[in-house]
Motif scaffolding. Structure first.
Motif, PDB file in Angstrom:
ATOM      1  N   GLN A  27       0.845  -1.187   0.000  1.00 31.68           N
ATOM      2  CA  GLN A  27       0.000   0.000   0.000  1.00 31.68           C
ATOM      3  C   GLN A  27       0.881   1.237   0.000  1.00 31.68           C
ATOM      4  OE1 GLN A  27      -2.484  -0.162   3.407  1.00 31.68           O
ATOM      5  NE2 GLN A  27      -3.669  -1.897   2.677  1.00 31.68           N
ATOM      6  N   ARG A  28       0.420   2.260  -0.696  1.00 29.76           N
ATOM      7  CA  ARG A  28       1.181   3.506  -0.710  1.00 29.76           C
ATOM      8  C   ARG A  28       0.788   4.335   0.492  1.00 29.76           C
ATOM      9  NH1 ARG A  28       0.220   6.923  -5.694  1.00 29.76           N
ATOM     10  NH2 ARG A  28       0.630   8.679  -4.394  1.00 29.76           N
ATOM     11  N   PRO A  29       1.639   4.438   1.507  1.00 30.77           N
ATOM     12  CA  PRO A  29       1.258   5.262   2.660  1.00 30.77           C
ATOM     13  C   PRO A  29       1.248   6.730   2.294  1.00 30.77           C
ATOM     14  CG  PRO A  29       3.490   4.453   2.911  1.00 30.77           C
ATOM     15  CD  PRO A  29       2.946   3.832   1.657  1.00 30.77           C
ATOM     16  N   TRP A  30       0.317   7.449   2.855  1.00 32.36           N
ATOM     17  CA  TRP A  30       0.203   8.879   2.625  1.00 32.36           C
ATOM     18  C   TRP A  30       1.232   9.578   3.487  1.00 32.36           C
ATOM     19  CZ3 TRP A  30      -1.217  12.131  -0.719  1.00 32.36           C
ATOM     20  CH2 TRP A  30      -1.527  13.428  -0.404  1.00 32.36           C
ATOM     21  N   ARG A  31       2.200  10.171   2.861  1.00 33.36           N
ATOM     22  CA  ARG A  31       3.309  10.796   3.577  1.00 33.36           C
ATOM     23  C   ARG A  31       3.058  12.286   3.732  1.00 33.36           C
ATOM     24  NH1 ARG A  31       6.151   6.731   5.792  1.00 33.36           N
ATOM     25  NH2 ARG A  31       6.558   5.149   4.251  1.00 33.36           N
ATOM     26  N   LEU A  32       3.163  12.758   4.918  1.00 31.65           N
ATOM     27  CA  LEU A  32       3.065  14.184   5.190  1.00 31.65           C
ATOM     28  C   LEU A  32       4.468  14.753   5.301  1.00 31.65           C
ATOM     29  CD1 LEU A  32       0.344  14.168   7.968  1.00 31.65           C
ATOM     30  CD2 LEU A  32       0.070  14.833   5.610  1.00 31.65           C
ATOM     31  N   THR A  33       4.631  16.005   4.969  1.00 27.85           N
ATOM     32  CA  THR A  33       5.949  16.611   5.115  1.00 27.85           C
ATOM     33  C   THR A  33       6.274  16.872   6.571  1.00 27.85           C
ATOM     34  OG1 THR A  33       4.944  18.765   4.763  1.00 27.85           O
ATOM     35  CG2 THR A  33       5.909  17.682   2.853  1.00 27.85           C
ATOM     36  N   LYS A  34       5.258  17.203   7.363  1.00 29.21           N
ATOM     37  CA  LYS A  34       5.433  17.406   8.790  1.00 29.21           C
ATOM     38  C   LYS A  34       4.354  16.644   9.517  1.00 29.21           C
ATOM     39  CE  LYS A  34       7.367  22.006   8.381  1.00 29.21           C
ATOM     40  NZ  LYS A  34       7.205  23.406   8.684  1.00 29.21           N
ATOM     41  N   GLU A  38       2.549   8.555  13.402  1.00 30.77           N
ATOM     42  CA  GLU A  38       1.274   7.886  13.172  1.00 30.77           C
ATOM     43  C   GLU A  38       0.599   8.429  11.919  1.00 30.77           C
ATOM     44  OE1 GLU A  38      -3.168   7.717  15.082  1.00 30.77           O
ATOM     45  OE2 GLU A  38      -1.525   8.423  16.330  1.00 30.77           O
ATOM     46  N   MET A  39       0.600   9.741  11.734  1.00 28.49           N
ATOM     47  CA  MET A  39      -0.031  10.345  10.565  1.00 28.49           C
ATOM     48  C   MET A  39       0.766  10.050   9.298  1.00 28.49           C
ATOM     49  SD  MET A  39      -2.844  11.827  11.408  1.00 28.49           S
ATOM     50  CE  MET A  39      -3.284  13.153  10.322  1.00 28.49           C
ATOM     51  N   LYS A  45      -6.445   7.329   2.395  1.00 31.97           N
ATOM     52  CA  LYS A  45      -7.879   7.326   2.692  1.00 31.97           C
ATOM     53  C   LYS A  45      -8.134   7.551   4.181  1.00 31.97           C
ATOM     54  CE  LYS A  45     -12.006   4.541   2.058  1.00 31.97           C
ATOM     55  NZ  LYS A  45     -12.546   3.285   1.552  1.00 31.97           N
ATOM     56  N   THR A  46      -7.383   6.875   5.033  1.00 28.80           N
ATOM     57  CA  THR A  46      -7.548   7.035   6.476  1.00 28.80           C
ATOM     58  C   THR A  46      -7.205   8.450   6.899  1.00 28.80           C
ATOM     59  OG1 THR A  46      -6.962   4.726   6.766  1.00 28.80           O
ATOM     60  CG2 THR A  46      -6.885   6.116   8.721  1.00 28.80           C
ATOM     61  N   TRP A  47      -6.124   8.991   6.329  1.00 33.04           N
ATOM     62  CA  TRP A  47      -5.713  10.356   6.662  1.00 33.04           C
ATOM     63  C   TRP A  47      -6.812  11.345   6.287  1.00 33.04           C
ATOM     64  CZ3 TRP A  47      -4.806  14.945   4.091  1.00 33.04           C
ATOM     65  CH2 TRP A  47      -4.108  15.907   4.817  1.00 33.04           C
ATOM     66  N   ARG A  50      -9.781  11.071   8.732  1.00 35.27           N
ATOM     67  CA  ARG A  50      -9.506  11.662  10.040  1.00 35.27           C
ATOM     68  C   ARG A  50      -9.526  13.177   9.982  1.00 35.27           C
ATOM     69  NH1 ARG A  50      -5.276   8.299  13.479  1.00 35.27           N
ATOM     70  NH2 ARG A  50      -6.510   6.415  13.642  1.00 35.27           N
ATOM     71  N   VAL A  51      -8.917  13.745   8.966  1.00 31.99           N
ATOM     72  CA  VAL A  51      -8.883  15.201   8.829  1.00 31.99           C
ATOM     73  C   VAL A  51     -10.284  15.721   8.536  1.00 31.99           C
ATOM     74  CG1 VAL A  51      -8.004  17.099   7.426  1.00 31.99           C
ATOM     75  CG2 VAL A  51      -6.468  15.298   8.164  1.00 31.99           C
ATOM     76  N   TRP A  52     -11.000  15.060   7.627  1.00 30.79           N
ATOM     77  CA  TRP A  52     -12.342  15.483   7.217  1.00 30.79           C
ATOM     78  C   TRP A  52     -13.300  15.501   8.401  1.00 30.79           C
ATOM     79  CZ3 TRP A  52     -13.401  17.633   2.697  1.00 30.79           C
ATOM     80  CH2 TRP A  52     -14.720  17.733   2.271  1.00 30.79           C
ATOM     81  N   SER A  53     -13.147  14.550   9.334  1.00 30.41           N
ATOM     82  CA  SER A  53     -14.071  14.467  10.461  1.00 30.41           C
ATOM     83  C   SER A  53     -13.840  15.582  11.478  1.00 30.41           C
ATOM     84  CB  SER A  53     -13.968  13.107  11.143  1.00 30.41           C
ATOM     85  OG  SER A  53     -12.706  12.959  11.747  1.00 30.41           O
ATOM     86  N   HIS A  54     -12.712  16.271  11.412  1.00 28.13           N
ATOM     87  CA  HIS A  54     -12.426  17.360  12.351  1.00 28.13           C
ATOM     88  C   HIS A  54     -12.647  18.737  11.738  1.00 28.13           C
ATOM     89  CE1 HIS A  54     -10.982  14.821  15.542  1.00 28.13           C
ATOM     90  NE2 HIS A  54     -10.242  14.159  14.677  1.00 28.13           N
ATOM     91  N   MET A  55     -13.159  18.784  10.524  1.00 25.90           N
ATOM     92  CA  MET A  55     -13.381  20.064   9.854  1.00 25.90           C
ATOM     93  C   MET A  55     -14.816  20.515  10.054  1.00 25.90           C
ATOM     94  SD  MET A  55     -11.429  19.233   6.309  1.00 25.90           S
ATOM     95  CE  MET A  55     -11.729  20.797   5.570  1.00 25.90           C
ATOM     96  N   THR A  56     -15.033  21.828   9.972  1.00 21.60           N
ATOM     97  CA  THR A  56     -16.392  22.355  10.014  1.00 21.60           C
ATOM     98  C   THR A  56     -17.035  22.163   8.642  1.00 21.60           C
ATOM     99  OG1 THR A  56     -15.773  24.584   9.312  1.00 21.60           O
ATOM    100  CG2 THR A  56     -15.703  24.105  11.688  1.00 21.60           C
ATOM    101  N   GLU A  57     -18.350  22.266   8.582  1.00 23.55           N
ATOM    102  CA  GLU A  57     -19.051  22.116   7.306  1.00 23.55           C
ATOM    103  C   GLU A  57     -18.662  23.230   6.330  1.00 23.55           C
ATOM    104  OE1 GLU A  57     -20.939  19.578   6.175  1.00 23.55           O
ATOM    105  OE2 GLU A  57     -20.504  18.562   8.057  1.00 23.55           O
ATOM    106  N   MET A  58     -18.372  24.414   6.843  1.00 21.58           N
ATOM    107  CA  MET A  58     -17.955  25.509   5.964  1.00 21.58           C
ATOM    108  C   MET A  58     -16.581  25.232   5.360  1.00 21.58           C
ATOM    109  SD  MET A  58     -20.396  27.680   5.720  1.00 21.58           S
ATOM    110  CE  MET A  58     -19.752  29.243   5.195  1.00 21.58           C
ATOM    111  N   GLN A  59     -15.664  24.669   6.131  1.00 22.44           N
ATOM    112  CA  GLN A  59     -14.352  24.310   5.597  1.00 22.44           C
ATOM    113  C   GLN A  59     -14.485  23.213   4.543  1.00 22.44           C
ATOM    114  OE1 GLN A  59     -12.560  23.277   9.334  1.00 22.44           O
ATOM    115  NE2 GLN A  59     -11.553  25.267   9.542  1.00 22.44           N
ATOM    116  N   LYS A  60     -15.367  22.269   4.806  1.00 23.59           N
ATOM    117  CA  LYS A  60     -15.612  21.207   3.823  1.00 23.59           C
ATOM    118  C   LYS A  60     -16.194  21.773   2.532  1.00 23.59           C
ATOM    119  CE  LYS A  60     -16.599  17.751   7.359  1.00 23.59           C
ATOM    120  NZ  LYS A  60     -17.652  16.890   7.932  1.00 23.59           N
TER     121      LYS A  60
END
Length: 163
Positions: A27-34, A38-39, A45-47, A50-60
């Protein structure tokens, strides 16, 4: 117990473990620069989930409109009300003015807007209120909408007009 001994001797568990390890490595892990380890090691998809669930509806909604290449502005609804001397009107306060997204057509004309803030339908639940003939088909407001519902409503209305 007899079945477990049979599987161990026949190599079934070993083969399953090897297949599982190689499937994880492929699997290609999603690599963040910082960020923390764990992230960095979690899948894309998991990343996103997780990020999407912590955003407000306006940010989405802002992100969904960017992906759809819809010209829009996103900002505070009443920026002049954000004064440090009155805590009730600051972000997170009881009378928070909230945020506003204004969508434009190709000519730069305002076609619809979505708001979240004190006095809007769905403010307490964090949901969006939309206004505009191009999005709704009538000159009124519709509230208690998620970002996906707003984009779907606007796309369906747009498709119906272009037929």
């Amino acid at each position: 117990m007899l079945l477990l001994d049979y599987w161990l001797h026949s190599g079934v568990i070993v083969r399953l473990a090897v297949c599982f390890i190689f499937s994880i490595k492929s699997q290609r892990p999603w690599r963040l620069t910082k960020g923390n380890a764990e992230m960095r090691n979690m899948s894309k998809k998991t990343w996103k989930l997780r990020v999407w669930s912590h955003m407000t509806e306006m940010q989405k909604l802002d992100i969904l409109l960017k992906h759809a290449k819809v010209p829009h502005t996103y900002g505070r609804r009443w920026p002049e009300m954000d004064r440090p001397d009155c805590q009730e009107y600051l972000p997170g306060g009881r009378h928070d003015g909230g945020e506003q997204i204004i969508a434009y057509d190709a000519a730069g004309n305002r076609i619809w807007d979505g708001i979240w803030g004190w006095g809007s339908y769905g403010f307490e639940q964090g949901l969006i209120e939309v206004m505009g003939t191009k999005a709704l088909g009538h000159d009124d407001v519709v509230g208690w909408l998620t970002a996906r519902q707003v984009t779907k409503m606007w796309r369906c209305r747009n498709a119906a007009q272009n037929r």
